[in-house]
Design a protein around this motif. Sequence first.
Motif, PDB file in Angstrom:
ATOM      1  N   GLN A 286       0.825  -1.210   0.000  1.00  0.00           N
ATOM      2  CA  GLN A 286       0.000   0.000   0.000  1.00  0.00           C
ATOM      3  C   GLN A 286       0.857   1.257   0.000  1.00  0.00           C
ATOM      4  OE1 GLN A 286      -3.614   0.205  -0.108  1.00  0.00           O
ATOM      5  NE2 GLN A 286      -2.852   2.211  -0.761  1.00  0.00           N
ATOM      6  N   PHE A 287       1.932   1.255   0.780  1.00  0.00           N
ATOM      7  CA  PHE A 287       2.796   2.431   0.821  1.00  0.00           C
ATOM      8  C   PHE A 287       3.472   2.670  -0.526  1.00  0.00           C
ATOM      9  CE2 PHE A 287       3.219   1.592   5.612  1.00  0.00           C
ATOM     10  CZ  PHE A 287       2.207   2.491   5.905  1.00  0.00           C
ATOM     11  N   MET A 288       3.922   1.597  -1.183  1.00  0.00           N
ATOM     12  CA  MET A 288       4.502   1.766  -2.513  1.00  0.00           C
ATOM     13  C   MET A 288       3.441   2.250  -3.497  1.00  0.00           C
ATOM     14  SD  MET A 288       6.393  -1.047  -4.944  1.00  0.00           S
ATOM     15  CE  MET A 288       6.871  -0.671  -6.633  1.00  0.00           C
TER      16      MET A 288
ATOM     17  N   LEU B  52       0.815   6.300  -7.050  1.00  0.00           N
ATOM     18  CA  LEU B  52      -0.354   7.107  -7.370  1.00  0.00           C
ATOM     19  C   LEU B  52      -0.006   8.592  -7.396  1.00  0.00           C
ATOM     20  CD1 LEU B  52      -3.218   6.375  -8.084  1.00  0.00           C
ATOM     21  CD2 LEU B  52      -3.856   6.627  -5.678  1.00  0.00           C
ATOM     22  N   GLU B  53       0.848   9.020  -6.484  1.00  0.00           N
ATOM     23  CA  GLU B  53       1.307  10.420  -6.483  1.00  0.00           C
ATOM     24  C   GLU B  53       2.047  10.726  -7.778  1.00  0.00           C
ATOM     25  OE1 GLU B  53       1.204  12.945  -4.208  1.00  0.00           O
ATOM     26  OE2 GLU B  53       0.570  12.037  -2.316  1.00  0.00           O
TER      27      GLU B  53
ATOM     28  N   HIS C 174      14.055  -5.769  -7.112  1.00  0.00           N
ATOM     29  CA  HIS C 174      14.033  -4.305  -7.180  1.00  0.00           C
ATOM     30  C   HIS C 174      12.689  -3.772  -6.686  1.00  0.00           C
ATOM     31  CE1 HIS C 174      14.595  -0.245  -8.742  1.00  0.00           C
ATOM     32  NE2 HIS C 174      13.474  -0.371  -9.422  1.00  0.00           N
ATOM     33  N   GLY C 175      11.590  -4.396  -7.131  1.00  0.00           N
ATOM     34  CA  GLY C 175      10.275  -3.971  -6.663  1.00  0.00           C
ATOM     35  C   GLY C 175      10.126  -4.120  -5.161  1.00  0.00           C
TER      36      GLY C 175
ATOM     37  N   GLU D  95      11.569   0.617   0.874  1.00  0.00           N
ATOM     38  CA  GLU D  95      11.888   2.049   0.978  1.00  0.00           C
ATOM     39  C   GLU D  95      10.631   2.877   1.214  1.00  0.00           C
ATOM     40  OE1 GLU D  95      15.951   2.316  -1.749  1.00  0.00           O
ATOM     41  OE2 GLU D  95      14.000   2.701  -2.679  1.00  0.00           O
ATOM     42  N   ALA D  96       9.528   2.512   0.555  1.00  0.00           N
ATOM     43  CA  ALA D  96       8.276   3.231   0.764  1.00  0.00           C
ATOM     44  C   ALA D  96       7.782   3.048   2.192  1.00  0.00           C
ATOM     45  CB  ALA D  96       7.222   2.749  -0.234  1.00  0.00           C
TER      46      ALA D  96
END
Length: 687
Positions: A359-361, A366-367, A559-560, A566-567
Amino acid sequence: MEPTMPEPRTDRLDHLDHRELSDLLDGRWADQRREIRDVCLGESLRKIEGQPLDDYRERVLDQLHELVDRGLVARAFPTHLGGEDNHGGNIAGFEEFAVADPSMQIKAGVQWGLFGSAVLHLGTAEHHDRLLPDIMSLRVPGAFAMTEIGHGSDVASLGTTATYDPAAQEFVLHTPFRAAWKEFLGNAAVHGAAAVVFAQLVTAGVNHGVHAFYVPIRQLAVDGTVGDLLPGVQAEDDGLKGGLNGIDNGRLAFDHVRVPRRNLLNRYGDVAPDGTYSSPIASPGRRFFTMLGTLVQGRVSLSGAATVAAKMALATAVRYGSERRQFAGADDNSETVLLDYQRHQRRLLPLVARTYAAQFMHNQLLERFHDVFAGIHDTDEDRQDVETLAAASKPLSTWLALEVTQECREACGGAGYMTENRLTGLRADMDVYVTFEGDNNVLLQLVGKRLLTDYGRAMATMDVAGAVRYVADRAADMTLHRTPLRRAAQSMQDWGSAARSVNEVRDAGVQRELLEDRVEAMIAEIAGDLRTVSGAPAAEAAAMFNSHQDALIAAARAHGELLQWEAFTEALNGIADPATRKVMTWLRDLFGLGLIEEHLDWYLIHGRLSAQRAAAVTSYINRLLPRLRDHALDLVDAFGYSPAHIGAPIGTGVEAERQSEARQYQRRLRASGGEPILEKHVRARSA
């Protein structure tokens, strides 16, 4: 229609800040998300399990008309046509339609997110004014005719042709062979009155590649009734599917169907009346990818919708697991709550962590998507970044949804298999998400190619001194991480110091380094091998690439996962409440260390971790589980889905009532003195 949200628990000093966590999860467009969730409480929008196919399809079409009447479908369209130009808010709300029924969500996505969006982004102002009002109002239901039976994700090789006839100023659309039939198209079997058809544009004997055309496919009466197929248009019904049966998927073919020149969606490529082709983008390859890139919102929305499904499933399973009791523990008179078992924690809590990370990623994606399509940051590089990020996020989120719904089904036992508890239905509906809007493995290959390209550019632009330093650093890295001496020294240092090893692996900097190192090392190794065939014959180069395809996809997935970590880590910085931040840091650690534990073989083989530190990873995960178990209900309640939203009876507290009734009965029986004596106790006394 007010949702009944669980009250945040305040029975501990370190209870979570429920509202802060919900705001963090729902992100910038929280209001739009919550509005749609509550709209989905309406009975007219809820899925009726077991409906006959034809009735189900008509119900979902009626639901789309209701969405139009409520004014919920125009956010992404231009303001002068009654929209809001709010691309991020539109997708955020759209994803939440899965709360009511994924079929309704996807059919809405076909109409406004694919069919309508293609006209918006590939057409010009003339197309917008002429075509979009009827699309927005659903007067013209439409299909998105890209995929073909024979090519699937290989859009550049589509077989359908659109040959320009300058004498009539028309394009002649034709399906030359069976494998060129358009397939899996929502609205194609019954409801569609028009379609955006992707075909090879041929004019003056030159094929200019795939372009999009607005093509009427059925008669449309003045009152909006959709009638028979138009001459030359053929259609077949896909029939019953594994899920999403509220959508009338079907196939389309065209037998020399003529459409006027103005129906070419010509933002990126136009044909003059005399047949002269022109484009603002000279390179055919770049033009093709630019056109497809404008349609990236399908992948973005699927990423978010899949995460919605994962959150709903976990909310049900964790609530049920917090109430259901099974097998006596230390107390012979009290059975153990399922979520108190370590194995149950291992099954569900890491999935909670992965869902938060997804969700954070997605919020970041979305931003970025909104900034591009709202024109805030809209360079070629920005668009490529959004495409790559979407191609990384969609596979991880959709695979996660399948894993979560299946594990939650099993974790709820036989109750999870009951249709009324929605887990089997969600699992069936989510299944196709992993292959439409791009097969997940194909998308990850695109990500991997981007990583290789970026790696190659970094090396190409490096000066001689930098290259020497890079080679030296890589040599040192190989020496430190791959030699037996390094592993032996590390093991000796860690020997007898398990606490120190745990402290190191829980450090955010160490987790980041381990996750980054794996991606970088995998890409560097692939790039090094591929460099050996630079300039080689095409067949040899293709064979070398094919031999590294699996490794490239694995690197792209890594990588994903790094981007998700990181998110998650960045989201921690937005938490003000200390107790909430502490628990969320544990959850982030569970996610990060779970990734490392999953790939311990790689870290051990490549000398990145000693056996001692590898053991510390699992040890610390097992210590995190009981800590997070105390907060499991808070963590899933923060998803924002009440029992009314989810609609699963086992997630409404009925199991707690059943267990309470059983325990009260047993207590009364013991207090009465009439409880039968167990045979094993009789035998023990006689012995």
